[in-house]
Design a protein around this motif. Sequence first.
Motif, PDB file in Angstrom:
ATOM      1  N   PRO A 178     -31.041 -28.061   6.056  1.00  0.00           N
ATOM      2  CA  PRO A 178     -30.067 -27.063   5.601  1.00  0.00           C
ATOM      3  C   PRO A 178     -29.652 -27.279   4.148  1.00  0.00           C
ATOM      4  N   PRO A 179     -29.448 -26.210   3.392  1.00  0.00           N
ATOM      5  CA  PRO A 179     -29.011 -26.340   2.002  1.00  0.00           C
ATOM      6  C   PRO A 179     -27.513 -26.585   1.923  1.00  0.00           C
ATOM      7  N   LYS A 180     -27.072 -27.115   0.808  1.00  0.00           N
ATOM      8  CA  LYS A 180     -25.634 -27.315   0.595  1.00  0.00           C
ATOM      9  C   LYS A 180     -24.936 -25.976   0.390  1.00  0.00           C
ATOM     10  N   VAL A 181     -25.635 -25.046  -0.267  1.00  0.00           N
ATOM     11  CA  VAL A 181     -25.103 -23.703  -0.526  1.00  0.00           C
ATOM     12  C   VAL A 181     -26.072 -22.684   0.054  1.00  0.00           C
ATOM     13  N   LEU A 182     -25.576 -21.802   0.900  1.00  0.00           N
ATOM     14  CA  LEU A 182     -26.407 -20.767   1.529  1.00  0.00           C
ATOM     15  C   LEU A 182     -25.943 -19.398   1.052  1.00  0.00           C
ATOM     16  N   VAL A 183     -26.824 -18.725   0.343  1.00  0.00           N
ATOM     17  CA  VAL A 183     -26.558 -17.396  -0.191  1.00  0.00           C
ATOM     18  C   VAL A 183     -27.322 -16.388   0.660  1.00  0.00           C
ATOM     19  N   ILE A 184     -26.626 -15.306   1.061  1.00  0.00           N
ATOM     20  CA  ILE A 184     -27.234 -14.333   1.978  1.00  0.00           C
ATOM     21  C   ILE A 184     -26.958 -12.908   1.533  1.00  0.00           C
ATOM     22  N   GLU A 185     -27.950 -12.052   1.683  1.00  0.00           N
ATOM     23  CA  GLU A 185     -27.789 -10.612   1.489  1.00  0.00           C
ATOM     24  C   GLU A 185     -27.916  -9.921   2.837  1.00  0.00           C
ATOM     25  N   ARG A 186     -27.140  -8.862   3.012  1.00  0.00           N
ATOM     26  CA  ARG A 186     -27.249  -8.045   4.227  1.00  0.00           C
ATOM     27  C   ARG A 186     -27.452  -6.597   3.817  1.00  0.00           C
ATOM     28  N   GLU A 187     -28.549  -6.001   4.276  1.00  0.00           N
ATOM     29  CA  GLU A 187     -28.858  -4.604   3.982  1.00  0.00           C
ATOM     30  C   GLU A 187     -28.770  -3.778   5.263  1.00  0.00           C
ATOM     31  N   TYR A 188     -27.880  -2.782   5.274  1.00  0.00           N
ATOM     32  CA  TYR A 188     -27.782  -1.852   6.399  1.00  0.00           C
ATOM     33  C   TYR A 188     -28.681  -0.661   6.112  1.00  0.00           C
ATOM     34  N   LEU A 189     -29.532  -0.314   7.070  1.00  0.00           N
ATOM     35  CA  LEU A 189     -30.547   0.706   6.855  1.00  0.00           C
ATOM     36  C   LEU A 189     -30.128   2.075   7.368  1.00  0.00           C
ATOM     37  N   LYS A 190     -30.564   3.107   6.671  1.00  0.00           N
ATOM     38  CA  LYS A 190     -30.364   4.475   7.134  1.00  0.00           C
ATOM     39  C   LYS A 190     -31.230   4.704   8.374  1.00  0.00           C
ATOM     40  N   PRO A 191     -30.856   5.637   9.243  1.00  0.00           N
ATOM     41  CA  PRO A 191     -31.656   5.918  10.436  1.00  0.00           C
ATOM     42  C   PRO A 191     -33.108   6.257  10.069  1.00  0.00           C
ATOM     43  N   GLY A 192     -34.043   5.614  10.749  1.00  0.00           N
ATOM     44  CA  GLY A 192     -35.453   5.886  10.521  1.00  0.00           C
ATOM     45  C   GLY A 192     -36.056   5.214   9.309  1.00  0.00           C
ATOM     46  N   ILE A 219     -31.397  -9.172   6.832  1.00  0.00           N
ATOM     47  CA  ILE A 219     -30.688 -10.195   6.078  1.00  0.00           C
ATOM     48  C   ILE A 219     -31.698 -11.049   5.336  1.00  0.00           C
ATOM     49  N   PHE A 220     -31.286 -11.563   4.189  1.00  0.00           N
ATOM     50  CA  PHE A 220     -32.136 -12.386   3.350  1.00  0.00           C
ATOM     51  C   PHE A 220     -31.391 -13.671   3.026  1.00  0.00           C
ATOM     52  N   LEU A 221     -32.049 -14.813   3.240  1.00  0.00           N
ATOM     53  CA  LEU A 221     -31.428 -16.124   3.122  1.00  0.00           C
ATOM     54  C   LEU A 221     -32.018 -16.896   1.952  1.00  0.00           C
ATOM     55  N   ILE A 222     -31.144 -17.425   1.094  1.00  0.00           N
ATOM     56  CA  ILE A 222     -31.569 -18.229  -0.051  1.00  0.00           C
ATOM     57  C   ILE A 222     -30.721 -19.489  -0.080  1.00  0.00           C
ATOM     58  N   GLY A 223     -31.349 -20.663  -0.091  1.00  0.00           N
ATOM     59  CA  GLY A 223     -30.611 -21.918  -0.086  1.00  0.00           C
ATOM     60  C   GLY A 223     -30.677 -22.629  -1.419  1.00  0.00           C
ATOM     61  N   TYR A 224     -29.573 -23.292  -1.793  1.00  0.00           N
ATOM     62  CA  TYR A 224     -29.500 -24.050  -3.037  1.00  0.00           C
ATOM     63  C   TYR A 224     -28.867 -25.413  -2.789  1.00  0.00           C
ATOM     64  N   PRO A 225     -29.234 -26.409  -3.563  1.00  0.00           N
ATOM     65  CA  PRO A 225     -28.611 -27.728  -3.418  1.00  0.00           C
ATOM     66  C   PRO A 225     -27.209 -27.792  -3.985  1.00  0.00           C
ATOM     67  N   SER A 226     -26.843 -26.798  -4.827  1.00  0.00           N
ATOM     68  CA  SER A 226     -25.518 -26.788  -5.446  1.00  0.00           C
ATOM     69  C   SER A 226     -25.241 -25.412  -6.042  1.00  0.00           C
ATOM     70  N   PHE A 227     -23.981 -25.156  -6.410  1.00  0.00           N
ATOM     71  CA  PHE A 227     -23.639 -23.912  -7.088  1.00  0.00           C
ATOM     72  C   PHE A 227     -24.257 -23.886  -8.483  1.00  0.00           C
ATOM     73  N   ALA A 228     -24.381 -25.049  -9.106  1.00  0.00           N
ATOM     74  CA  ALA A 228     -25.002 -25.125 -10.428  1.00  0.00           C
ATOM     75  C   ALA A 228     -26.462 -24.685 -10.357  1.00  0.00           C
ATOM     76  N   ALA A 229     -27.153 -25.049  -9.278  1.00  0.00           N
ATOM     77  CA  ALA A 229     -28.551 -24.647  -9.108  1.00  0.00           C
ATOM     78  C   ALA A 229     -28.653 -23.144  -8.909  1.00  0.00           C
ATOM     79  N   TRP A 230     -27.694 -22.563  -8.190  1.00  0.00           N
ATOM     80  CA  TRP A 230     -27.650 -21.116  -7.998  1.00  0.00           C
ATOM     81  C   TRP A 230     -27.487 -20.416  -9.345  1.00  0.00           C
ATOM     82  N   GLU A 231     -26.567 -20.924 -10.154  1.00  0.00           N
ATOM     83  CA  GLU A 231     -26.339 -20.351 -11.480  1.00  0.00           C
ATOM     84  C   GLU A 231     -27.589 -20.459 -12.348  1.00  0.00           C
TER      85      GLU A 231
END
Length: 282
Positions: A29-43, A82-94
Amino acid sequence: MKKLTGLTAGALIFITCLGVAAAQEEMGPPKVLVIEREYLKPGKGGPTHERSESAFVRAMTAAKWPKHYVGLDSMSGQPRSIFLIGYPSFAAWEKDNQAMEKNATLRGAVDRAIMADGELLSSFEQSVFTLSEEGSLRAGTADVPRSRYFEITTFRVKPGHRQEWQELVKLYKEGYDKIPSAKWALFESVYGADNGGLYLVFNPMKSLAEVEEAYADEKKFAEAMGADRMKRLGELSAECIASEQTNLFGFNPKMSYPADAWVKEDPAFWKPKMSAPVAPTQ
Protein backbone atom coordinates in the motif's frame (compact mmCIF):
# COMPACT_ATOMS: atom_id res chain seq x y z
CA MET A 1 -8.72 9.62 -16.16
CA LYS A 2 -8.90 13.37 -16.08
CA LYS A 3 -5.30 13.76 -14.95
CA LEU A 4 -2.91 12.29 -12.41
CA THR A 5 -4.40 14.25 -9.53
CA GLY A 6 -7.45 12.09 -8.88
CA LEU A 7 -9.45 11.15 -5.74
CA THR A 8 -12.74 9.33 -3.98
CA ALA A 9 -14.38 8.03 -0.76
CA GLY A 10 -13.94 4.75 1.02
CA ALA A 11 -13.65 2.87 4.33
CA LEU A 12 -12.96 -0.19 6.42
CA ILE A 13 -14.30 -3.70 5.93
CA PHE A 14 -13.93 -6.32 8.64
CA ILE A 15 -14.02 -9.69 6.85
CA THR A 16 -11.36 -12.21 6.11
CA CYS A 17 -9.20 -12.25 3.01
CA LEU A 18 -8.98 -8.49 3.24
CA GLY A 19 -6.19 -7.22 1.10
CA VAL A 20 -4.21 -4.15 0.25
CA ALA A 21 -5.64 -1.65 -2.18
CA ALA A 22 -3.47 0.67 -4.15
CA ALA A 23 -2.27 1.60 -7.59
CA GLN A 24 1.45 1.75 -7.06
CA GLU A 25 4.76 0.43 -8.32
CA GLU A 26 5.56 -1.40 -5.08
CA MET A 27 3.74 -4.58 -4.08
CA GLY A 28 2.22 -2.90 -1.05
CA PRO A 29 0.00 0.00 0.00
CA PRO A 30 1.17 3.56 -0.72
CA LYS A 31 1.51 6.22 1.95
CA VAL A 32 -0.70 8.54 -0.13
CA LEU A 33 -3.59 7.20 -2.22
CA VAL A 34 -5.03 9.51 -4.84
CA ILE A 35 -8.31 8.48 -6.51
CA GLU A 36 -10.58 9.74 -9.27
CA ARG A 37 -14.24 8.80 -9.56
CA GLU A 38 -16.07 9.19 -12.87
CA TYR A 39 -19.87 8.86 -12.97
CA LEU A 40 -21.05 7.78 -16.41
CA LYS A 41 -24.06 8.89 -18.42
CA PRO A 42 -26.57 6.12 -19.24
CA GLY A 43 -25.26 3.91 -22.04
CA LYS A 44 -21.76 5.42 -21.97
CA GLY A 45 -20.00 2.63 -20.09
CA GLY A 46 -18.41 -0.56 -21.38
CA PRO A 47 -16.55 -0.43 -24.71
CA THR A 48 -17.46 3.25 -25.24
CA HIS A 49 -15.72 4.33 -22.06
CA GLU A 50 -12.85 1.90 -22.64
CA ARG A 51 -12.13 3.48 -26.03
CA SER A 52 -12.12 6.92 -24.47
CA GLU A 53 -9.84 5.88 -21.60
CA SER A 54 -7.45 4.12 -23.98
CA ALA A 55 -6.33 7.57 -25.14
CA PHE A 56 -4.93 8.27 -21.66
CA VAL A 57 -3.16 4.90 -21.59
CA ARG A 58 -1.64 5.50 -25.03
CA ALA A 59 -0.42 8.94 -23.97
CA MET A 60 1.25 7.60 -20.82
CA THR A 61 2.79 4.68 -22.70
CA ALA A 62 4.18 6.92 -25.45
CA ALA A 63 5.72 9.22 -22.85
CA LYS A 64 7.08 6.22 -20.89
CA TRP A 65 5.61 7.92 -17.84
CA PRO A 66 7.01 6.52 -14.56
CA LYS A 67 3.82 6.92 -12.52
CA HIS A 68 1.17 4.24 -13.03
CA TYR A 69 -2.51 3.84 -12.23
CA VAL A 70 -5.25 1.21 -12.14
CA GLY A 71 -8.83 1.61 -13.40
CA LEU A 72 -11.90 -0.26 -12.15
CA ASP A 73 -15.58 -0.36 -13.15
CA SER A 74 -18.47 -0.57 -10.68
CA MET A 75 -20.43 -3.82 -10.51
CA SER A 76 -22.96 -2.45 -8.01
CA GLY A 77 -24.43 0.93 -7.24
CA GLN A 78 -24.42 3.85 -9.66
CA PRO A 79 -22.43 3.25 -12.91
CA ARG A 80 -18.97 4.70 -12.37
CA SER A 81 -15.26 4.09 -12.81
CA ILE A 82 -12.51 4.76 -10.30
CA PHE A 83 -8.81 5.30 -10.91
CA LEU A 84 -6.17 4.66 -8.24
CA ILE A 85 -2.74 6.31 -8.06
CA GLY A 86 -0.33 5.68 -5.17
CA TYR A 87 2.55 7.86 -3.97
CA PRO A 88 5.17 7.46 -1.24
CA SER A 89 4.56 11.05 -0.10
CA PHE A 90 2.72 14.29 -0.89
CA ALA A 91 6.02 15.66 -2.20
CA ALA A 92 6.15 12.81 -4.74
CA TRP A 93 2.59 13.62 -5.82
CA GLU A 94 3.57 17.26 -6.34
CA LYS A 95 6.67 16.27 -8.28
CA ASP A 96 4.62 14.08 -10.60
CA ASN A 97 2.13 16.89 -11.31
CA GLN A 98 4.92 19.39 -11.97
CA ALA A 99 6.68 17.00 -14.36
CA MET A 100 3.48 16.49 -16.35
CA GLU A 101 2.91 20.23 -16.69
CA LYS A 102 6.41 20.59 -18.14
CA ASN A 103 5.85 17.83 -20.73
CA ALA A 104 4.03 19.68 -23.51
CA THR A 105 3.54 16.60 -25.69
CA LEU A 106 2.00 14.54 -22.91
CA ARG A 107 -0.03 17.46 -21.59
CA GLY A 108 -1.50 18.04 -25.05
CA ALA A 109 -2.43 14.37 -25.47
CA VAL A 110 -4.04 14.31 -22.03
CA ASP A 111 -6.02 17.49 -22.73
CA ARG A 112 -7.42 15.99 -25.92
CA ALA A 113 -8.34 12.81 -24.11
CA ILE A 114 -10.11 14.85 -21.40
CA MET A 115 -12.30 16.53 -24.04
CA ALA A 116 -13.47 13.19 -25.42
CA ASP A 117 -13.88 11.51 -22.06
CA GLY A 118 -15.79 14.43 -20.57
CA GLU A 119 -18.66 13.90 -23.00
CA LEU A 120 -19.34 10.49 -21.44
CA LEU A 121 -19.51 11.69 -17.83
CA SER A 122 -22.35 13.04 -15.74
CA SER A 123 -20.01 14.09 -12.90
CA PHE A 124 -16.47 13.77 -11.63
CA GLU A 125 -15.07 13.69 -8.06
CA GLN A 126 -11.65 13.79 -6.47
CA SER A 127 -10.31 12.85 -3.00
CA VAL A 128 -7.07 11.77 -1.32
CA PHE A 129 -6.30 9.38 1.53
CA THR A 130 -3.31 8.51 3.68
CA LEU A 131 -2.32 5.08 4.92
CA SER A 132 -3.02 4.25 8.57
CA GLU A 133 -0.25 1.82 9.38
CA GLU A 134 -1.38 1.33 12.97
CA GLY A 135 -4.86 0.35 11.75
CA SER A 136 -3.60 -2.01 9.03
CA LEU A 137 -3.01 -5.74 9.36
CA ARG A 138 -0.33 -7.57 7.34
CA ALA A 139 -0.58 -4.89 4.65
CA GLY A 140 1.44 -5.58 1.53
CA THR A 141 0.95 -9.34 1.44
CA ALA A 142 -2.07 -9.45 -0.89
CA ASP A 143 -1.54 -10.57 -4.49
CA VAL A 144 -3.20 -7.51 -6.04
CA PRO A 145 -1.66 -7.89 -9.55
CA ARG A 146 -3.43 -11.25 -9.93
CA SER A 147 -6.71 -10.03 -8.45
CA ARG A 148 -9.80 -9.34 -10.55
CA TYR A 149 -12.09 -7.50 -8.12
CA PHE A 150 -12.07 -4.99 -5.28
CA GLU A 151 -14.75 -5.06 -2.62
CA ILE A 152 -14.89 -1.57 -1.11
CA THR A 153 -16.79 -0.71 2.06
CA THR A 154 -17.19 2.86 3.27
CA PHE A 155 -17.64 3.89 6.88
CA ARG A 156 -18.41 7.43 7.98
CA VAL A 157 -17.47 8.05 11.62
CA LYS A 158 -19.63 10.37 13.69
CA PRO A 159 -18.03 13.72 14.61
CA GLY A 160 -16.37 13.58 18.01
CA HIS A 161 -16.16 9.78 18.08
CA ARG A 162 -12.67 9.24 16.71
CA GLN A 163 -11.52 7.63 19.97
CA GLU A 164 -14.27 5.01 19.81
CA TRP A 165 -13.43 4.35 16.17
CA GLN A 166 -9.77 3.78 17.00
CA GLU A 167 -10.72 1.35 19.76
CA LEU A 168 -13.03 -0.46 17.34
CA VAL A 169 -10.27 -0.81 14.75
CA LYS A 170 -7.84 -2.04 17.40
CA LEU A 171 -10.23 -4.76 18.57
CA TYR A 172 -10.89 -5.98 15.04
CA LYS A 173 -7.18 -6.03 14.33
CA GLU A 174 -6.48 -8.06 17.48
CA GLY A 175 -9.20 -10.56 16.62
CA TYR A 176 -8.26 -11.06 12.97
CA ASP A 177 -4.57 -11.27 13.84
CA LYS A 178 -5.36 -14.84 14.93
CA ILE A 179 -6.62 -15.67 11.42
CA PRO A 180 -3.59 -15.93 9.05
CA SER A 181 -5.60 -15.25 5.88
CA ALA A 182 -6.85 -11.87 7.15
CA LYS A 183 -5.02 -8.78 5.95
CA TRP A 184 -5.94 -5.18 5.15
CA ALA A 185 -4.60 -1.67 4.61
CA LEU A 186 -6.57 1.10 6.25
CA PHE A 187 -6.67 4.60 4.72
CA GLU A 188 -8.01 7.83 6.20
CA SER A 189 -9.48 10.68 4.13
CA VAL A 190 -7.60 13.98 4.18
CA TYR A 191 -8.91 15.90 1.14
CA GLY A 192 -12.03 15.78 -1.03
CA ALA A 193 -15.74 16.60 -1.14
CA ASP A 194 -16.51 13.87 1.41
CA ASN A 195 -13.48 14.63 3.56
CA GLY A 196 -13.71 14.06 7.31
CA GLY A 197 -14.55 10.86 9.16
CA LEU A 198 -14.12 8.55 6.15
CA TYR A 199 -11.88 5.48 6.15
CA LEU A 200 -10.92 3.28 3.24
CA VAL A 201 -9.91 -0.35 2.69
CA PHE A 202 -9.88 -2.30 -0.56
CA ASN A 203 -10.39 -6.06 -0.45
CA PRO A 204 -8.75 -7.61 -3.56
CA MET A 205 -10.29 -10.88 -4.73
CA LYS A 206 -9.10 -13.28 -7.41
CA SER A 207 -12.59 -14.77 -7.63
CA LEU A 208 -16.03 -13.92 -6.34
CA ALA A 209 -15.96 -17.30 -4.63
CA GLU A 210 -13.94 -15.50 -1.94
CA VAL A 211 -17.11 -13.71 -0.87
CA GLU A 212 -18.58 -16.99 0.40
CA GLU A 213 -15.24 -18.12 1.81
CA ALA A 214 -15.11 -15.01 4.00
CA TYR A 215 -18.15 -16.07 6.01
CA ALA A 216 -16.28 -19.00 7.56
CA ASP A 217 -13.58 -16.68 8.86
CA GLU A 218 -16.20 -14.33 10.30
CA LYS A 219 -17.32 -17.24 12.49
CA LYS A 220 -13.72 -17.93 13.50
CA PHE A 221 -13.33 -14.28 14.38
CA ALA A 222 -16.41 -14.27 16.60
CA GLU A 223 -15.23 -17.43 18.38
CA ALA A 224 -11.77 -15.95 18.94
CA MET A 225 -13.21 -12.71 20.34
CA GLY A 226 -15.68 -14.27 22.75
CA ALA A 227 -19.11 -13.00 23.84
CA ASP A 228 -17.91 -10.06 25.95
CA ARG A 229 -15.62 -8.58 23.31
CA MET A 230 -18.18 -9.11 20.57
CA LYS A 231 -20.66 -7.19 22.71
CA ARG A 232 -18.12 -4.38 23.06
CA LEU A 233 -17.64 -4.31 19.29
CA GLY A 234 -21.39 -3.85 18.86
CA GLU A 235 -21.45 -1.02 21.38
CA LEU A 236 -18.54 0.77 19.74
CA SER A 237 -20.07 0.39 16.28
CA ALA A 238 -23.32 1.96 17.48
CA GLU A 239 -21.45 4.80 19.15
CA CYS A 240 -19.10 5.83 16.37
CA ILE A 241 -20.36 4.66 12.94
CA ALA A 242 -22.78 6.98 11.18
CA SER A 243 -23.13 4.93 7.99
CA GLU A 244 -21.55 2.12 6.00
CA GLN A 245 -21.83 0.80 2.45
CA THR A 246 -20.19 -1.97 0.45
CA ASN A 247 -19.79 -2.10 -3.33
CA LEU A 248 -17.99 -4.30 -5.82
CA PHE A 249 -15.62 -3.16 -8.57
CA GLY A 250 -13.91 -5.11 -11.35
CA PHE A 251 -10.39 -4.40 -12.59
CA ASN A 252 -10.35 -3.08 -16.15
CA PRO A 253 -6.91 -3.52 -17.77
CA LYS A 254 -7.99 -1.53 -20.84
CA MET A 255 -8.39 1.54 -18.62
CA SER A 256 -5.23 0.91 -16.59
CA TYR A 257 -1.60 1.90 -16.94
CA PRO A 258 -0.02 -0.77 -14.68
CA ALA A 259 3.54 -0.92 -13.45
CA ASP A 260 5.94 -3.29 -15.19
CA ALA A 261 6.04 -5.47 -12.07
CA TRP A 262 2.27 -5.96 -12.29
CA VAL A 263 2.45 -6.80 -16.01
CA LYS A 264 5.16 -9.41 -15.38
CA GLU A 265 2.95 -11.03 -12.75
CA ASP A 266 0.06 -11.51 -15.19
CA PRO A 267 0.84 -10.25 -18.74
CA ALA A 268 -2.18 -11.94 -20.35
CA PHE A 269 -4.51 -9.85 -18.20
CA TRP A 270 -2.68 -6.53 -17.92
CA LYS A 271 -1.70 -6.17 -21.60
CA PRO A 272 -4.96 -6.59 -23.58
CA LYS A 273 -5.49 -5.34 -27.12
CA MET A 274 -6.24 -1.64 -26.91
CA SER A 275 -9.19 0.07 -28.60
CA ALA A 276 -8.78 3.09 -30.86
CA PRO A 277 -9.22 6.41 -29.03
CA VAL A 278 -12.41 8.43 -29.50
CA ALA A 279 -12.09 11.77 -31.28
CA PRO A 280 -13.72 14.74 -29.48
CA THR A 281 -16.97 16.07 -30.90
CA GLN A 282 -16.56 19.28 -32.83
